[in-house]
Design an enzyme around this catalytic site. Structure first.
Site, PDB file in Angstrom:
ATOM      1  N   GLN A 111       0.827  -1.200   0.000  1.00 47.76           N
ATOM      2  CA  GLN A 111       0.000   0.000   0.000  1.00 47.76           C
ATOM      3  C   GLN A 111       0.867   1.258   0.000  1.00 47.76           C
ATOM      4  OE1 GLN A 111      -3.300  -0.849   2.459  1.00 47.76           O
ATOM      5  NE2 GLN A 111      -4.107   1.218   2.454  1.00 47.76           N
TER       6      GLN A 111
ATOM      7  N   HIS B 117      -0.386  -4.233  10.912  1.00 48.21           N
ATOM      8  CA  HIS B 117       0.694  -5.060  11.451  1.00 48.21           C
ATOM      9  C   HIS B 117       0.921  -4.813  12.947  1.00 48.21           C
ATOM     10  CE1 HIS B 117       1.477  -6.493   7.443  1.00 48.21           C
ATOM     11  NE2 HIS B 117       1.462  -5.252   7.030  1.00 48.21           N
TER      12      HIS B 117
ATOM     13  N   GLN C 252       0.365 -12.673   9.203  1.00 50.84           N
ATOM     14  CA  GLN C 252       0.962 -11.434   8.701  1.00 50.84           C
ATOM     15  C   GLN C 252       0.276 -10.152   9.181  1.00 50.84           C
ATOM     16  OE1 GLN C 252       0.177  -9.321   5.338  1.00 50.84           O
ATOM     17  NE2 GLN C 252       2.018  -9.851   4.213  1.00 50.84           N
TER      18      GLN C 252
END
Length: 293
Positions: free
Chosen positions: A9, A195, A244
Site C-alpha cells: 500500500q 501489522h 501477517q
C-alpha cells in the site's frame, strides 16, 4: 539469481496499469475479469481516479495487486523468478506470481483483506509513524516501555522503521523516540494500525478466507514477511499469511536472507520504485531493476 519483489500500500497513482490495458489483450481480459469479481469498475478508478479515490483501502489494495500481478503475467517468458517476496499486501501478489494462488483467488483474498482491515481500523483510533535514524532494538525498547499498544510494524531498512498502534501510544512513543535521538518520528497518513495487535479482528476474518482457499505448490520459494526465510510448503505459506496482519513486516531481514541465498538482482513488479530504494539501503551492492513489458 533473480528475485522479484512486489510493493504494498502507498505505491498507487492515477493511471496505474493503463499502459498494460492498452497494449496487451491478456491484460485487458484480466482487468475485465477483476471488475466482474469485485463487482465494481476498479479499472476506471485505477486509470482515471483522483488521489483520494485511490487512497480508499478497498480500492488501493486490489489496485496495487492488479497492477503487479497483471504486469507479471504479461511479461510472459521474461518473468523467470528464482525467488519472490512482497511487502505486506505485496505478499499476495508474489503468491500469485509464483503460482501458489490462482489470480481470481488472490484478488478475492486481497479484497477481503482490505475490507477486514478497514473494519478493524474503525474499532480503535489507531495510526502508524515512520521512525528514522535509530537502531531497531532501541525503537523496540521504547515501544515496549510506552503505555498502551504500540509496536514495531515495518522493518523497512536499517535506520528506517515504522511503528503502529493506538493514536495516543504512537504519539507518546514519537516524543520519546525524538528525545532518544531519532532524526524523524512522523505520524503517517494511514487509516489504522496495520501489522499490530489491533488488527486481530481482521486476522480472524481473513484466516477463515485463507483456510478456504486452495494453495498450490509454488514455482519458486517465497520469503514471507513473518518468517523471512525461503518457504515452499503450501501449508506453511498459508500459516505465515494468516499471521501477517498482526505481525511485523520484516523486510530488511527478508532481503538479507534472499541475498545470502544467492539473489543478485532484485526486480520490482508493480507501481512505484520504493522497494528498489529499500533494497539499495539494505545492501548497496545489490542490483535493482523495474519490471517492464
Amino acid at each position: 539469481m533473480k528475485a522479484y519483489i512486489f510493493p504494498g500500500q502507498g505505491a498507487q497513482f492515477s493511471g496505474m496499469g493503463k499502459d498494460l490495458y492498452d497494449t496487451s489483450q491478456k491484460a485487458k481480459d484480466l482487468f475485465h475479469q477483476a471488475n466482474d469479481i469485485l463487482g465494481f469498475d476498479i479499472t476506471k478508478i485505477m486509470f482515471e481516479g483522483t488521489a483520494d479515490e485511490l487512497k480508499q483501502t478497498n480500492v488501493t489494495q486490489p489496485a496495487i495487486f492488479l497492477h503487479s500481478t497483471i504486469l507479471a503475467e504479461v511479461m510472459g517468458d521474461t518473468f523467470q523468478p528464482d525467488m519472490v517476496a512482497g511487502h505486506s499486501l505485496g505478499e499476495i501478489s508474489a503468491l500469485v506470481a509464483n503460482k501458489t494462488l490462482a489470480f481470481s483467488d488472490g484478488l478475492q483474498l486481497v479484497y477481503k483483506r482490505a475490507l477486514a482491515m478497514q473494519s478493524a481500523c474503525e474499532v480503535t483510533p489507531s495510526t502508524m509513524a515512520a521512525v528514522l535514524g535509530l537502531e531497531d532494538e532501541l525503537v523496540e525498547k521504547i515501544c515496549a516501555n510506552t503505555p498502551g499498544i504500540v509496536v514495531a510494524a515495518n522493518y523497512n531498512c536499517p535506520g528506517q522503521l515504522v511503528i503502529s498502534g493506538e493514536v495516543s501510544a504512537v504519539e507518546k512513543a514519537c516524543e520519546s523516540l525524538k528525545e532518544a535521538g531519532a532524526r524523524r518520528a512522523l505520524i503517517l497518513p494511514v487509516g489504522g494500525a496495520f501489522h499490530s495487535p489491533l488488527m486481530e479482528p481482521a486476522r480472524e476474518e481473513l484466516a477463515a478466507a485463507i483456510e478456504a482457499t486452495r494453495f498450490s505448490q509454488p514455482a519458486c520459494p517465497i520469503y514471507q514477511n513473518v518468517s523471512t526465510v525461503a518457504v515452499t510448503d503450501p501449508s506453511e505459506i498459508k500459516k505465515n499469511l494468516i499471521s501477517q496482519l498482526t505481525a511485523p513486516v520484516r523486510w530488511t531481514q527478508s532481503i538479507q536472507n534472499m541475498i545470502k541465498d544467492g539473489a543478485t538482482t532484485f526486480i520490482e513488479v508493480g507501481p512505484g520504485n520504493v522497494l528498489q530504494g529499500l533494497v539499495k539501503k539494505i545492501d548497496k551492492s545489490a542490483e535493482t531493476e523495474k519490471a517492464e513489458i
